[in-house]
Design a protein around this motif. Structure first.
Motif, PDB file in Angstrom:
ATOM      1  N   VAL A  91      11.156  37.639 102.342  1.00 56.86           N
ATOM      2  CA  VAL A  91      10.598  36.950 104.164  1.00 56.86           C
ATOM      3  C   VAL A  91      11.343  38.355 104.835  1.00 56.86           C
ATOM      4  O   VAL A  91      11.793  38.387 104.597  1.00 56.86           O
ATOM      5  CB  VAL A  91      10.938  35.504 104.721  1.00 56.86           C
ATOM      6  N   PRO A  92       9.740  39.244 105.804  1.00 57.89           N
ATOM      7  CA  PRO A  92      10.149  40.142 105.741  1.00 57.89           C
ATOM      8  C   PRO A  92      11.623  40.092 106.222  1.00 57.89           C
ATOM      9  O   PRO A  92      12.339  41.342 106.816  1.00 57.89           O
ATOM     10  CB  PRO A  92       9.059  40.814 106.711  1.00 57.89           C
ATOM     11  N   ASP A  93      11.448  39.318 108.483  1.00 59.02           N
ATOM     12  CA  ASP A  93      12.707  39.476 109.315  1.00 59.02           C
ATOM     13  C   ASP A  93      13.716  39.041 108.341  1.00 59.02           C
ATOM     14  O   ASP A  93      15.126  39.962 108.941  1.00 59.02           O
ATOM     15  CB  ASP A  93      12.360  38.736 110.199  1.00 59.02           C
ATOM     16  N   ASP A  94      13.706  38.435 107.216  1.00 60.97           N
ATOM     17  CA  ASP A  94      15.360  38.112 106.299  1.00 60.97           C
ATOM     18  C   ASP A  94      15.610  39.142 105.760  1.00 60.97           C
ATOM     19  O   ASP A  94      17.321  39.724 106.009  1.00 60.97           O
ATOM     20  CB  ASP A  94      14.923  37.150 105.510  1.00 60.97           C
ATOM     21  N   VAL A  95      13.995  40.111 104.964  1.00 61.33           N
ATOM     22  CA  VAL A  95      14.852  40.686 104.598  1.00 61.33           C
ATOM     23  C   VAL A  95      15.547  42.287 105.268  1.00 61.33           C
ATOM     24  O   VAL A  95      16.377  42.869 104.970  1.00 61.33           O
ATOM     25  CB  VAL A  95      14.194  41.742 103.443  1.00 61.33           C
ATOM     26  N   VAL A  96      14.365  42.689 105.843  1.00 64.93           N
ATOM     27  CA  VAL A  96      15.310  43.340 107.519  1.00 64.93           C
ATOM     28  C   VAL A  96      16.938  43.018 107.343  1.00 64.93           C
ATOM     29  O   VAL A  96      17.755  44.047 107.970  1.00 64.93           O
ATOM     30  CB  VAL A  96      13.843  43.493 108.599  1.00 64.93           C
ATOM     31  N   VAL A  97      16.690  42.505 108.567  1.00 66.49           N
ATOM     32  CA  VAL A  97      18.343  41.835 108.984  1.00 66.49           C
ATOM     33  C   VAL A  97      19.085  41.733 108.122  1.00 66.49           C
ATOM     34  O   VAL A  97      20.895  42.899 108.214  1.00 66.49           O
ATOM     35  CB  VAL A  97      18.286  39.737 109.791  1.00 66.49           C
ATOM     36  N   ASP A  98      19.123  40.998 106.503  1.00 63.41           N
ATOM     37  CA  ASP A  98      20.044  41.875 105.746  1.00 63.41           C
ATOM     38  C   ASP A  98      20.415  42.851 105.194  1.00 63.41           C
ATOM     39  O   ASP A  98      21.410  43.242 105.089  1.00 63.41           O
ATOM     40  CB  ASP A  98      20.274  40.264 104.768  1.00 63.41           C
ATOM     41  N   GLY A 124       3.717  33.693 114.727  1.00 63.81           N
ATOM     42  CA  GLY A 124       4.748  34.459 114.839  1.00 63.81           C
ATOM     43  C   GLY A 124       5.282  35.997 114.688  1.00 63.81           C
ATOM     44  O   GLY A 124       4.214  36.773 114.168  1.00 63.81           O
ATOM     45  N   SER A 125       6.310  36.132 115.030  1.00 61.46           N
ATOM     46  CA  SER A 125       6.274  38.266 115.224  1.00 61.46           C
ATOM     47  C   SER A 125       7.040  38.031 113.560  1.00 61.46           C
ATOM     48  O   SER A 125       8.410  38.157 114.651  1.00 61.46           O
ATOM     49  CB  SER A 125       6.202  38.198 116.037  1.00 61.46           C
ATOM     50  N   VAL A 126       7.489  39.255 112.753  1.00 57.22           N
ATOM     51  CA  VAL A 126       8.445  39.809 112.394  1.00 57.22           C
ATOM     52  C   VAL A 126       9.317  40.244 112.859  1.00 57.22           C
ATOM     53  O   VAL A 126      11.039  40.608 113.175  1.00 57.22           O
ATOM     54  CB  VAL A 126       8.286  41.045 110.965  1.00 57.22           C
ATOM     55  N   THR A 127       9.143  41.802 113.874  1.00 53.66           N
ATOM     56  CA  THR A 127       9.426  42.090 114.918  1.00 53.66           C
ATOM     57  C   THR A 127      10.244  41.304 115.834  1.00 53.66           C
ATOM     58  O   THR A 127      11.183  41.383 116.161  1.00 53.66           O
ATOM     59  CB  THR A 127       8.417  43.034 115.711  1.00 53.66           C
ATOM     60  N   GLU A 128      10.061  40.102 116.051  1.00 57.09           N
ATOM     61  CA  GLU A 128      10.432  39.804 118.020  1.00 57.09           C
ATOM     62  C   GLU A 128      11.642  38.590 116.565  1.00 57.09           C
ATOM     63  O   GLU A 128      12.698  38.816 116.733  1.00 57.09           O
ATOM     64  CB  GLU A 128       9.272  38.062 117.888  1.00 57.09           C
ATOM     65  N   ARG A 129      11.283  38.002 115.499  1.00 53.63           N
ATOM     66  CA  ARG A 129      13.027  37.244 114.558  1.00 53.63           C
ATOM     67  C   ARG A 129      13.433  38.148 114.446  1.00 53.63           C
ATOM     68  O   ARG A 129      14.704  37.816 114.664  1.00 53.63           O
ATOM     69  CB  ARG A 129      11.928  37.022 113.855  1.00 53.63           C
ATOM     70  N   THR A 130      13.095  39.604 114.292  1.00 54.47           N
ATOM     71  CA  THR A 130      14.166  40.462 113.502  1.00 54.47           C
ATOM     72  C   THR A 130      15.235  40.605 115.218  1.00 54.47           C
ATOM     73  O   THR A 130      15.992  41.207 114.984  1.00 54.47           O
ATOM     74  CB  THR A 130      13.307  41.373 113.342  1.00 54.47           C
ATOM     75  N   VAL A 131      14.036  40.659 115.988  1.00 55.78           N
ATOM     76  CA  VAL A 131      15.181  41.605 117.421  1.00 55.78           C
ATOM     77  C   VAL A 131      15.243  39.841 117.328  1.00 55.78           C
ATOM     78  O   VAL A 131      17.195  40.194 118.020  1.00 55.78           O
ATOM     79  CB  VAL A 131      14.291  41.533 118.878  1.00 55.78           C
ATOM     80  N   ARG A 132      15.724  38.506 117.908  1.00 51.20           N
ATOM     81  CA  ARG A 132      16.459  37.719 117.532  1.00 51.20           C
ATOM     82  C   ARG A 132      17.834  37.476 116.704  1.00 51.20           C
ATOM     83  O   ARG A 132      18.172  37.315 117.483  1.00 51.20           O
ATOM     84  CB  ARG A 132      15.272  36.780 118.071  1.00 51.20           C
ATOM     85  N   ARG A 133      17.424  38.239 115.365  1.00 51.85           N
ATOM     86  CA  ARG A 133      18.517  38.009 114.428  1.00 51.85           C
ATOM     87  C   ARG A 133      19.394  38.700 114.540  1.00 51.85           C
ATOM     88  O   ARG A 133      20.244  38.716 113.732  1.00 51.85           O
ATOM     89  CB  ARG A 133      18.230  37.125 113.504  1.00 51.85           C
TER      90      ARG A 133
END
Length: 149
Positions: A91-98, A124-133
């Motif tokens: 899942v993109p935001d999970d992978v980016v943050v990890d 939702g937004s991959v970018t928004e979830r990444t920013v938050r996490r």
């Protein structure tokens, strides 16, 4: 200021604008540039019944390989000495943050996709979830279309 910059990309026009910013920053700070493309597991699971999930995943992986290779070439042509490429499933935001955490990246540069209204609420937004996490700063780059609105 920045030693390792992560730029996730899917090859879209909006992501390409973020790539330009990331390359410029990596060159300016003599930083290592990490180019990441995520093969979204959800895209594989929603494939048409006539196409096997393995075929969909292979096609997505080949596209991701092409995208990161192109970005790496552009970065090297711009004078960025250290470029690391990666293709990860998930899942993109999970992978980016990890990925940012595991590789000690100190900046993430991402494009926004300009979703608004119901589409943004539902998807939702991959970018928004990444920013938050994210534990590191995330520089978001708006598309030209968003700027005109």
């Amino acid at each position: 200021m920045y030693d390792r910059i992560l730029v996730p990309t899917d090859g879209s026009d909006c992501a390409d604008l973020a790539v330009e910013h990331a390359i410029n920053l990596a060159d300016q700070y003599d930083a290592e540039l990490h180019v990441l493309s995520v093969v979204d597991a959800r895209d594989v699971s929603h494939s048409a019944p006539a196409i096997s999930p393995q075929q969909v995943e292979q096609t997505l992986r080949e596209r991701a390989e092409s995208v990161v290779s192109d970005v790496a070439d552009r970065a090297k042509d711009a004078g960025v000495a250290d470029v690391v490429t990666a293709i990860e499933p998930g899942v993109p935001d999970d992978v980016v943050v990890d990925y940012a955490s595991e590789n000690d990246c100190d900046l993430i540069v991402m494009g926004t996709h300009g979703r608004t209204g119901l589409e943004r609420y539902l998807l939702g937004s991959v970018t928004e979830r990444t920013v938050r996490r994210s534990d590191v700063p995330v520089l978001t780059v708006r598309s030209h279309e968003e700027e005109e609105e």
